[in-house]
Design a protein around this motif. Structure first.
Motif, PDB file in Angstrom:
ATOM      1  N   THR A  22     -15.876   5.102  12.232  1.00  0.00           N
ATOM      2  CA  THR A  22     -14.417   5.103  12.324  1.00  0.00           C
ATOM      3  C   THR A  22     -14.029   5.387  13.767  1.00  0.00           C
ATOM      4  O   THR A  22     -14.532   6.340  14.381  1.00  0.00           O
ATOM      5  N   THR A  37     -18.374   7.017   9.418  1.00  0.00           N
ATOM      6  CA  THR A  37     -17.448   7.034   8.282  1.00  0.00           C
ATOM      7  C   THR A  37     -18.147   7.657   7.087  1.00  0.00           C
ATOM      8  O   THR A  37     -18.514   6.987   6.116  1.00  0.00           O
ATOM      9  N   VAL A  77     -11.371  -0.127   2.034  1.00  0.00           N
ATOM     10  CA  VAL A  77     -11.269   1.285   1.667  1.00  0.00           C
ATOM     11  C   VAL A  77     -11.409   1.398   0.154  1.00  0.00           C
ATOM     12  O   VAL A  77     -10.584   0.892  -0.600  1.00  0.00           O
ATOM     13  N   ASP A  79     -12.054   4.524  -1.381  1.00  0.00           N
ATOM     14  CA  ASP A  79     -11.585   5.854  -1.780  1.00  0.00           C
ATOM     15  C   ASP A  79     -10.502   6.273  -0.790  1.00  0.00           C
ATOM     16  O   ASP A  79     -10.794   6.823   0.279  1.00  0.00           O
ATOM     17  N   ILE A  80      -9.248   6.025  -1.158  1.00  0.00           N
ATOM     18  CA  ILE A  80      -8.133   6.268  -0.236  1.00  0.00           C
ATOM     19  C   ILE A  80      -8.000   7.755   0.063  1.00  0.00           C
ATOM     20  O   ILE A  80      -7.766   8.148   1.212  1.00  0.00           O
ATOM     21  N   ASP A  81      -8.140   8.609  -0.957  1.00  0.00           N
ATOM     22  CA  ASP A  81      -7.956  10.045  -0.757  1.00  0.00           C
ATOM     23  C   ASP A  81      -8.963  10.606   0.238  1.00  0.00           C
ATOM     24  O   ASP A  81      -8.591  11.328   1.177  1.00  0.00           O
ATOM     25  N   ALA A  83     -10.671   8.915   2.460  1.00  0.00           N
ATOM     26  CA  ALA A  83     -10.448   8.297   3.769  1.00  0.00           C
ATOM     27  C   ALA A  83      -9.295   8.975   4.509  1.00  0.00           C
ATOM     28  O   ALA A  83      -9.379   9.217   5.715  1.00  0.00           O
ATOM     29  N   GLN A  84      -8.217   9.297   3.791  1.00  0.00           N
ATOM     30  CA  GLN A  84      -7.090   9.984   4.420  1.00  0.00           C
ATOM     31  C   GLN A  84      -7.487  11.373   4.919  1.00  0.00           C
ATOM     32  O   GLN A  84      -7.154  11.758   6.047  1.00  0.00           O
ATOM     33  N   ALA A 122      -4.632  -0.939   0.389  1.00  0.00           N
ATOM     34  CA  ALA A 122      -5.434   0.281   0.540  1.00  0.00           C
ATOM     35  C   ALA A 122      -5.504   0.697   2.010  1.00  0.00           C
ATOM     36  O   ALA A 122      -5.420   1.893   2.330  1.00  0.00           O
ATOM     37  N   GLU A 125      -2.081   2.194   2.954  1.00  0.00           N
ATOM     38  CA  GLU A 125      -1.863   3.515   2.363  1.00  0.00           C
ATOM     39  C   GLU A 125      -2.713   4.586   3.045  1.00  0.00           C
ATOM     40  O   GLU A 125      -2.305   5.750   3.127  1.00  0.00           O
ATOM     41  N   THR A 126      -3.885   4.188   3.528  1.00  0.00           N
ATOM     42  CA  THR A 126      -4.733   5.153   4.216  1.00  0.00           C
ATOM     43  C   THR A 126      -4.054   5.675   5.480  1.00  0.00           C
ATOM     44  O   THR A 126      -4.049   6.884   5.749  1.00  0.00           O
TER      45      THR A 126
END
Length: 342
Positions: A22, A37, A77, A79-81, A83-84, A122, A125-126
């Motif tokens: 990342t 990542t 992405v 797994d958005i949670d 990743a955020q 996704a 949203e990230t």
């Protein structure tokens, strides 16, 4: 490309969220994050234990209640949670709070040229979790071409091959757009698995799973007169530590075998291009970028298979994020018509 450049100049941050690493670029601040990542999560409490390099070192070494996860797979992405939370840790809470105070914070992120609406959502949203009010999606191929210094805005053909951890993207660009593109499920991780399997079958050696390119990296600095490289692992039958010397030619053949799919995809892209653009590529050749661009024999395979010169970018792993940064900083100028030519 003119409209996208105008929108990108209003962005404050750019993110290249890859399956392996990342990278975050801050406008007028340069590259501020370059980390794996990877995140380590406590499955009992759901808390984040480590991210980036430290989490990557935990791979294969954790107790049962700690799980090492990769929130990005194949450029999407998954797994958005996670990743955020990982991005928030990378950039720091202070930076996130400062961004949230801006009413119209804009951010840019790389996406695959064939990403479906769900994958695009996704990605948006990230970055929304970092406080971005508007997210601009930029094609990874175009961003990488700009980062390589290719004149993508000109009415001339440029060919880019982006070899990542899990996929390889190939495209011919002209006038800031993709003329023809292909994606093949071949990348650095596929090569790694082939090499690990070779060591297990040929030498009865189990290589460490967390090593990025177990034999590929060892062969880079090997003296050809030695006839190979010495690698360490665990013996399949006894379970004890074991060291063997592997033959350089054998490993190069193993590496090049999966890359044949990339060559087939590249030929398919050329067949779909107009003859004028293909003629341009005879002089310019192919530019190779991505984190796995320096795989042993990759550039030679493409050059021999197409008859065109092949060049590896100076910093292939940073091409995409550097291209995004050039667009944010206004270093890419759109093509303007000469009024005297009318």
């Amino acid at each position: 490309m003119n409209l996208s450049l105008e929108l990108l100049r209003r962005c404050s941050v750019a993110v290249d969220l890859g399956a392996a690493r990342t990278r975050v670029y801050l406008k007028d601040g340069g590259l501020i994050v370059d980390q794996p990542t990877v995140a380590a999560v406590n499955t009992r409490t759901g808390s984040l234990i480590a991210v980036g390099s430290l989490a990557e070192q935990m791979t294969g070494r954790t107790p049962q209640h700690i799980r090492v996860v990769r929130p990005v797979s194949g450029g999407t992405v998954v797994d958005i949670d996670i990743a955020q939370r990982m991005l928030r840790f990378f950039v720091g809470d202070k930076v996130c709070r400062a961004w949230r105070r801006k009413p119209l914070l804009r951010a840019a992120i790389c996406v695959s040229h064939d990403a479906d609406p769900l994958a695009r959502r996704a990605a948006a949203e990230t970055l929304g979790g970092l406080g971005a009010r508007r997210v601009e999606l930029v094609d990874t191929l175009i961003a990488a071409a700009v980062g390589c210094g290719l004149p993508v805005e000109r009415p001339e053909a440029t060919m880019i091959v982006v070899c990542g951890a899990t996929t390889t993207h190939i495209a011919v660009l002209s006038l800031g757009s993709i003329v023809a593109a292909e994606k093949v499920q071949v990348g650095g991780e596929i090569i790694d698995r082939a090499v690990v399997e070779y060591a297990r079958i040929r030498h009865e050696l189990l290589l460490p799973g967390q090593s990025g390119h177990p034999l590929h990296d060892a062969l880079k600095d090997t003296d050809p007169t030695l006839g190979g490289a010495e690698v360490h692992g665990r013996d399949v039958s006894t379970g004890l530590a074991k060291s063997v010397r592997v033959d350089t030619a054998d490993v190069r053949a193993i590496v090049c075998s999966p890359l044949a799919g990339v060559l087939d995809a590249l030929r398919a892209v050329l067949r779909r291009c107009p003859p004028d653009l293909v003629a341009d590529l005879l002089d310019r050749g192919i530019m190779v970028a991505g984190g796995s661009a320096r795989l042993t024999g990759f550039d030679d395979l493409l050059s021999e298979g197409t008859g065109m010169p092949t060049q590896i970018a100076e910093r292939p792993d940073l091409c995409a994020v550097e291209g995004l940064g050039a667009m944010l900083d206004g270093r890419v100028r759109p093509l303007r018509l000469d009024p005297l030519a009318r």
